[in-house]
Design a protein around this motif. Structure first.
Motif, short mmCIF file in Angstrom:
data_model
loop_
_atom_site.label_atom_id
_atom_site.label_comp_id
_atom_site.label_asym_id
_atom_site.label_seq_id
_atom_site.Cartn_x
_atom_site.Cartn_y
_atom_site.Cartn_z
N TYR A 74 44.57 34.63 40.58
CA TYR A 74 45.60 35.39 39.88
C TYR A 74 46.71 34.49 39.35
O TYR A 74 47.15 34.65 38.21
CB TYR A 74 46.20 36.47 40.78
CG TYR A 74 47.13 37.39 40.02
CD1 TYR A 74 46.62 38.40 39.22
CD2 TYR A 74 48.51 37.23 40.07
CE1 TYR A 74 47.45 39.23 38.48
CE2 TYR A 74 49.36 38.06 39.35
CZ TYR A 74 48.82 39.05 38.55
OH TYR A 74 49.66 39.87 37.83
N VAL A 75 47.16 33.54 40.16
CA VAL A 75 48.33 32.74 39.79
C VAL A 75 47.99 31.72 38.71
O VAL A 75 48.80 31.49 37.79
CB VAL A 75 48.90 32.04 41.04
CG1 VAL A 75 49.97 31.03 40.66
CG2 VAL A 75 49.47 33.08 42.00
N GLN A 166 42.14 47.54 31.60
CA GLN A 166 42.01 47.18 30.18
C GLN A 166 40.77 46.34 29.87
O GLN A 166 40.12 46.58 28.83
CB GLN A 166 43.28 46.46 29.71
CG GLN A 166 44.39 47.40 29.31
CD GLN A 166 45.52 46.69 28.58
OE1 GLN A 166 45.63 46.79 27.37
NE2 GLN A 166 46.34 45.98 29.33
N PRO A 167 40.40 45.35 30.70
CA PRO A 167 39.18 44.57 30.36
C PRO A 167 37.95 45.47 30.25
O PRO A 167 37.11 45.26 29.36
CB PRO A 167 39.05 43.59 31.53
CG PRO A 167 40.40 43.52 32.14
CD PRO A 167 41.05 44.85 31.93
N PHE A 168 37.85 46.46 31.12
CA PHE A 168 36.72 47.38 31.09
C PHE A 168 36.69 48.16 29.79
O PHE A 168 35.65 48.28 29.14
CB PHE A 168 36.82 48.33 32.30
CG PHE A 168 35.82 49.45 32.28
CD1 PHE A 168 34.49 49.23 32.58
CD2 PHE A 168 36.23 50.74 31.97
CE1 PHE A 168 33.57 50.27 32.55
CE2 PHE A 168 35.32 51.78 31.95
CZ PHE A 168 33.99 51.55 32.24
N PHE A 169 37.84 48.70 29.37
CA PHE A 169 37.87 49.51 28.16
C PHE A 169 37.63 48.67 26.91
O PHE A 169 36.97 49.12 25.96
CB PHE A 169 39.19 50.28 28.06
CG PHE A 169 39.29 51.40 29.06
CD1 PHE A 169 38.46 52.50 28.96
CD2 PHE A 169 40.19 51.33 30.11
CE1 PHE A 169 38.53 53.54 29.88
CE2 PHE A 169 40.26 52.36 31.04
CZ PHE A 169 39.43 53.47 30.93
N TYR A 170 38.16 47.45 26.88
CA TYR A 170 37.91 46.59 25.73
C TYR A 170 36.43 46.20 25.62
O TYR A 170 35.92 45.96 24.53
CB TYR A 170 38.78 45.33 25.79
CG TYR A 170 40.11 45.51 25.11
CD1 TYR A 170 40.27 45.26 23.75
CD2 TYR A 170 41.23 45.96 25.81
CE1 TYR A 170 41.48 45.45 23.11
CE2 TYR A 170 42.46 46.15 25.19
CZ TYR A 170 42.57 45.88 23.84
OH TYR A 170 43.77 46.08 23.20
N GLY A 221 44.07 42.27 32.76
CA GLY A 221 44.49 43.56 33.26
C GLY A 221 45.98 43.60 33.54
O GLY A 221 46.80 43.47 32.63
N LEU A 222 46.33 43.79 34.81
CA LEU A 222 47.74 43.89 35.19
C LEU A 222 48.32 42.48 35.30
O LEU A 222 48.32 41.86 36.36
CB LEU A 222 47.89 44.63 36.52
CG LEU A 222 49.33 44.94 36.95
CD1 LEU A 222 50.01 45.85 35.95
CD2 LEU A 222 49.35 45.56 38.34
N GLY A 227 50.75 42.21 28.32
CA GLY A 227 51.68 43.02 27.56
C GLY A 227 51.43 42.93 26.07
O GLY A 227 51.77 43.86 25.32
N HIS A 228 50.80 41.85 25.61
CA HIS A 228 50.59 41.71 24.17
C HIS A 228 49.61 42.76 23.65
O HIS A 228 49.70 43.18 22.49
CB HIS A 228 50.13 40.29 23.81
CG HIS A 228 48.67 40.01 24.00
ND1 HIS A 228 47.73 40.30 23.04
CD2 HIS A 228 47.99 39.46 25.04
CE1 HIS A 228 46.54 39.92 23.48
NE2 HIS A 228 46.67 39.43 24.68
#
Length: 323
Positions: A74-75, A166-170, A221-222, A227-228
């Motif tokens: 994540y980081v 979001q990755p899933f929906f894209y 995702g999160l 945010g873009h």
């Protein structure tokens, strides 16, 4: 927490997108901008270094405890992975080698794709060109959410989940909105990616594979950079279709935040978009803009008038040409 968003449909518009007209105006007034329409060869070396950085990370995490694998995915891994998707975005516009060497850009995109773990580059190129030509086009522009997304993700909690996923929906949205026949280059992209993943697993094991895939999913995702996705075209102000972001995360994202500038001049590499804004300041300074993608994510979730429906949508007329 469970407040329902008021909007029940997309914002349908019956005008052409504004970017082509603004491009003509700007070039008539500032023809020197044409000098910026050239490849960014530095992009090649940046991408190579990013791939090497991720290869080094794959090696370093192979013997870590799982909690540290997740932490570094994540980081660090998520930042590199999301940044690499935006390098692929640059490459899709032929910014690495120029329009005269289009296939070099396609092969380089497949190379840049490797540390993401999942094949992405060639399919993204095909659909992203539609996004530029037919911004908001019904049934064509897969950047527009589906009706299900707009209908279901209509509360603060559900919008938060939508951001996480979001990755899933894209990934699945093109199959729902505008499915295309699989191309030869997409098959090559898939086979190259599978071969790379098998080699990484054979050399360094499951933790390296998890780090690679988790970094890609978490980064898209999160994540602050994500945010873009919302900042670019979601209507926080009625009547405004595209928004730019001028904050520090542009340093990690090849200036994708300069989004009005990018849609006006998609053949100018991200490196030069700040110059476009500077030269044609009278066209950009007074447009709605952001300085924080984190605030965009927060406002999207908490503003009960904003949802996946908050997009302009067009019924296209005439012949539609797709890649």
């Amino acid at each position: 927490m469970g407040n329902t968003v008021a909007r029940e449909d997309f914002e349908w518009v019956y005008t052409d997108q504004p970017h082509a007209d603004r491009r003509k105006e700007i070039l008539a007034k500032h023809p020197e901008i044409k000098a910026l329409m050239k490849p960014d060869y530095n992009l090649i070396w940046v991408v190579v270094l990013m791939v090497l950085a991720q290869l080094t990370a794959f090696y370093l995490v192979k013997d870590l405890d799982w909690k540290w694998v997740v932490f570094w995915a994540y980081v660090f891994g998520s930042c590199i992975s999301h940044s690499m998707t935006l390098a692929i975005h640059e490459i899709s516009h032929n910014s690495a080698f120029g329009n005269c060497k289009a296939m070099w850009n396609r092969w380089f995109g497949i190379f840049a794709n490797l540390p993401l773990g999942l094949p992405y580059s060639i399919s993204f190129k095909r659909y992203h060109m539609d996004h530029h030509r037919y911004l908001g086009g019904d049934g064509i522009d897969v950047d527009i959410p589906t009706n299900f997304e707009g209908w279901f993700f209509c509360t603060r909690f559900r919008k938060f989940i939508w951001i996480v996923l979001q990755p899933f929906f894209y990934a699945i949205r093109p199959l729902c909105i505008n499915p295309k026949p699989i191309s030869r280059l997409e098959i090559i992209n898939l086979l190259a990616q599978l071969a790379f993943d098998v080699v990484i697993y054979y050399l360094w094991g499951v933790k390296s594979i998890f780090y690679m895939l988790a970094g890609s999913v978490l980064g898209l995702g999160l994540h602050p950079i994500s945010g873009h996705f919302i900042a670019e075209h979601y209507m926080f102000l009625k009547g405004h279709e595209t928004y730019s972001y001028y904050g520090p995360l542009n340093l990690l994202t090849f200036n994708v935040g300069y989004h009005n500038e990018h849609h006006d001049f998609p053949n100018i590499p991200g490196k030069s978009l700040p110059l476009v804004k500077k030269i044609a300041a009278e066209y950009y300074d007074n447009l709605p803009q952001y300085n924080s993608w984190i605030k965009v994510l927060y406002d999207f979730v908490m503003d009960d008038t904003i949802s996946p429906y908050s997009r302009m949508k067009r019924q296209l007329k005439g012949e539609v040409k797709q890649d």
